[in-house]
Design a protein around this motif. Structure first.
Motif, PDB file in Angstrom:
ATOM      1  N   TRP A 205       0.826  -1.214   0.000  1.00 23.70           N
ATOM      2  CA  TRP A 205       0.000   0.000   0.000  1.00 23.70           C
ATOM      3  C   TRP A 205       0.858   1.261   0.000  1.00 23.70           C
ATOM      4  O   TRP A 205       0.479   2.289  -0.573  1.00 23.70           O
ATOM      5  CB  TRP A 205      -0.916  -0.026   1.222  1.00 23.70           C
ATOM      6  CG  TRP A 205      -1.607   1.264   1.544  1.00 23.70           C
ATOM      7  CD1 TRP A 205      -2.800   1.710   1.062  1.00 23.70           C
ATOM      8  CD2 TRP A 205      -1.148   2.280   2.466  1.00 23.70           C
ATOM      9  NE1 TRP A 205      -3.119   2.933   1.615  1.00 23.70           N
ATOM     10  CE2 TRP A 205      -2.122   3.301   2.470  1.00 23.70           C
ATOM     11  CE3 TRP A 205      -0.021   2.410   3.274  1.00 23.70           C
ATOM     12  CZ2 TRP A 205      -1.995   4.443   3.268  1.00 23.70           C
ATOM     13  CZ3 TRP A 205       0.112   3.548   4.064  1.00 23.70           C
ATOM     14  CH2 TRP A 205      -0.873   4.547   4.045  1.00 23.70           C
ATOM     15  N   HIS A 209       0.469   5.037  -2.250  1.00 24.62           N
ATOM     16  CA  HIS A 209       0.098   6.107  -1.325  1.00 24.62           C
ATOM     17  C   HIS A 209       1.119   7.245  -1.374  1.00 24.62           C
ATOM     18  O   HIS A 209       0.758   8.419  -1.509  1.00 24.62           O
ATOM     19  CB  HIS A 209       0.012   5.516   0.096  1.00 24.62           C
ATOM     20  CG  HIS A 209      -0.046   6.524   1.181  1.00 24.62           C
ATOM     21  ND1 HIS A 209      -1.196   7.231   1.483  1.00 24.62           N
ATOM     22  CD2 HIS A 209       0.900   6.958   2.068  1.00 24.62           C
ATOM     23  CE1 HIS A 209      -0.951   8.047   2.497  1.00 24.62           C
ATOM     24  NE2 HIS A 209       0.309   7.908   2.859  1.00 24.62           N
ATOM     25  N   THR A 246      -1.324  -1.559  -6.090  1.00 30.90           N
ATOM     26  CA  THR A 246      -2.671  -1.591  -5.507  1.00 30.90           C
ATOM     27  C   THR A 246      -3.274  -2.984  -5.619  1.00 30.90           C
ATOM     28  O   THR A 246      -3.919  -3.474  -4.682  1.00 30.90           O
ATOM     29  CB  THR A 246      -3.578  -0.553  -6.205  1.00 30.90           C
ATOM     30  OG1 THR A 246      -3.013   0.747  -6.032  1.00 30.90           O
ATOM     31  CG2 THR A 246      -4.974  -0.573  -5.590  1.00 30.90           C
ATOM     32  N   THR A 249      -1.737  -5.014  -2.994  1.00 31.75           N
ATOM     33  CA  THR A 249      -2.307  -4.655  -1.694  1.00 31.75           C
ATOM     34  C   THR A 249      -3.618  -5.381  -1.457  1.00 31.75           C
ATOM     35  O   THR A 249      -3.828  -6.003  -0.397  1.00 31.75           O
ATOM     36  CB  THR A 249      -2.542  -3.135  -1.618  1.00 31.75           C
ATOM     37  OG1 THR A 249      -1.312  -2.442  -1.826  1.00 31.75           O
ATOM     38  CG2 THR A 249      -3.110  -2.742  -0.262  1.00 31.75           C
ATOM     39  N   THR A 253      -4.857  -8.310   1.355  1.00 35.82           N
ATOM     40  CA  THR A 253      -6.009  -8.234   2.268  1.00 35.82           C
ATOM     41  C   THR A 253      -6.869  -9.483   2.145  1.00 35.82           C
ATOM     42  O   THR A 253      -7.403  -9.976   3.142  1.00 35.82           O
ATOM     43  CB  THR A 253      -6.872  -6.988   1.979  1.00 35.82           C
ATOM     44  OG1 THR A 253      -7.459  -7.098   0.672  1.00 35.82           O
ATOM     45  CG2 THR A 253      -6.059  -5.708   2.062  1.00 35.82           C
ATOM     46  N   SER A 301      -6.369   6.730  -0.404  1.00 34.15           N
ATOM     47  CA  SER A 301      -5.587   5.586   0.067  1.00 34.15           C
ATOM     48  C   SER A 301      -5.611   5.510   1.587  1.00 34.15           C
ATOM     49  O   SER A 301      -5.654   4.410   2.164  1.00 34.15           O
ATOM     50  CB  SER A 301      -4.141   5.683  -0.441  1.00 34.15           C
ATOM     51  OG  SER A 301      -3.449   6.768   0.157  1.00 34.15           O
ATOM     52  N   TYR A 304      -8.974   4.089   2.428  1.00 40.08           N
ATOM     53  CA  TYR A 304      -9.028   2.657   2.124  1.00 40.08           C
ATOM     54  C   TYR A 304      -8.395   1.837   3.240  1.00 40.08           C
ATOM     55  O   TYR A 304      -8.982   0.865   3.736  1.00 40.08           O
ATOM     56  CB  TYR A 304      -8.320   2.374   0.799  1.00 40.08           C
ATOM     57  CG  TYR A 304      -8.021   0.914   0.586  1.00 40.08           C
ATOM     58  CD1 TYR A 304      -9.039   0.011   0.301  1.00 40.08           C
ATOM     59  CD2 TYR A 304      -6.712   0.428   0.696  1.00 40.08           C
ATOM     60  CE1 TYR A 304      -8.772  -1.343   0.121  1.00 40.08           C
ATOM     61  CE2 TYR A 304      -6.445  -0.920   0.516  1.00 40.08           C
ATOM     62  CZ  TYR A 304      -7.468  -1.799   0.235  1.00 40.08           C
ATOM     63  OH  TYR A 304      -7.207  -3.131   0.072  1.00 40.08           O
ATOM     64  N   LEU A 305      -7.187   2.214   3.643  1.00 44.52           N
ATOM     65  CA  LEU A 305      -6.496   1.447   4.692  1.00 44.52           C
ATOM     66  C   LEU A 305      -7.270   1.494   6.001  1.00 44.52           C
ATOM     67  O   LEU A 305      -7.378   0.476   6.701  1.00 44.52           O
ATOM     68  CB  LEU A 305      -5.085   1.992   4.894  1.00 44.52           C
ATOM     69  CG  LEU A 305      -4.140   1.065   5.661  1.00 44.52           C
ATOM     70  CD1 LEU A 305      -3.795  -0.150   4.814  1.00 44.52           C
ATOM     71  CD2 LEU A 305      -2.868   1.804   6.069  1.00 44.52           C
TER      72      LEU A 305
END
Length: 327
Positions: A205, A209, A246, A249, A253, A301, A304-305
């Protein structure tokens, strides 16, 4: 008459000294406040928000179904002190760069509000305090992980990578991933596969970012001689790399799903699709030569996190059966 009146209006030397003393006395609180704010700015308090986002959900996941408020608060304190130490020492090393960049020219060392020597001592003391707090309230492993983080961030990223390669934030970003390992270690006294996956989430990420912000301030980095990717590559090349990272990332997840429940699954999938669409749109716009606003991706970003890790925290607290246990 006029001469007498002029003489009468003049102050005596004693009165002048008294006026200066009063002015100095009145300025003491403001000087102290300014100095305290300068030292606080050395710690980059806004950057430390990532510490909160990463550490608490990981600790809840490690102790799924149970909340140890005392341990969480102590770990956050130790982690904050460690992050503050790393950020302060980073500013000590980067003082020359910060003076050349408009975005950072108001930092304490850049404007000489604090001396480099005092900042160095401040940063080292914060690091020592972090080690002591975590060792006494959590365990030795978590304390050692924070020390390793500080050393890597300052010695490897700041002093070597940042000024020499466009991959600086790719590898240097590993320091920002360490709260996942520290939080897990504080609870379990060990390292498991789950925090390593979450380490990967933040690791992949970090480049998109940071590059989104660097696109906005690439002239600053160019002036300072820092080879950030947007400085040495075209916008299309940068945004293509952002798309790749991305996807990595989001994939990370999803790799955590076996250790979580349906709440996290839904959040990770929905948030991942949303963020992928946003980054792909940025890439398409750069290919078309359209005007882009990368700072929006930088902010999204963050969102999102936060969404993914908050979903993880809620999932851990609710403690429904994990998806892995259903198969």
């Amino acid at each position: 008459m006029s001469g007498h009146g002029f003489a009468a209006s003049r102050s005596t030397p004693d009165e002048d000294q008294t006026a200066v003393a009063v002015a100095d006395h009145r300025s003491v609180p403001s000087r102290v406040r300014g100095l305290l704010l300068a030292y606080l700015a050395l710690t980059k308090p806004r950057v430390i928000e990532l510490l909160l986002v990463a550490t608490i959900p990981v600790m809840l996941l490690a102790d799924r179904g149970r909340i140890d408020i005392g341990l969480i608060l102590c770990t956050l304190l130790g982690g904050w002190l460690g992050a503050a130490s790393a950020n302060t020492l980073n500013m000590v090393v980067d003082a020359d760069i910060d003076q050349k960049m408009k975005r950072t020219e108001r930092r304490p060392l850049a404007r000489q509000a604090v001396s480099r020597g005092h900042a160095l001592v401040f940063g080292l003391v914060l690091g020592l305090a972090s080690f002591v707090v975590l060792w006494l309230t959590a365990n030795l492993l978590s304390a050692l992980l924070v020390m390793a983080t500080i050393a890597f961030y300052v010695l490897i990223y700041t002093m070597v990578l940042k000024r020499r390669t466009w991959q600086n934030v790719v590898w240097g970003g590993a320091a920002g991933c360490m709260p996942t390992l520290v939080g897990w270690a504080a609870v379990t006294g060990s390292i498991g596969w789950q925090p390593l996956v979450l380490f990967g989430v933040i690791f992949f990420w970090t480049p998109p970012h940071t590059w989104a912000l660097a696109m906005r301030y690439k002239e600053d980095y160019r002036a300072a001689g820092v080879p950030m990717l947007p400085v040495v590559a075209t916008e299309a090349q940068v945004t293509r790399q952002m798309v790749v990272y991305t996807w990595l990332t989001v994939a990370c997840t999803l790799a955590l799903i076996p250790a979580t429940g349906w709440i996290y699954l839904a959040v990770a999938v929905a948030a991942g699709l949303w963020f992928l669409l946003e980054v792909h749109k940025l890439y398409r716009d750069t290919l078309r030569g359209a005007e882009v606003t990368p700072l929006k991706i930088f902010l999204k970003s963050n969102e999102y996190l936060a969404i993914v890790f908050c979903g993880l925290a809620i999932d851990a607290v609710v403690n429904l059966p994990t998806i892995g246990s259903l198969f």
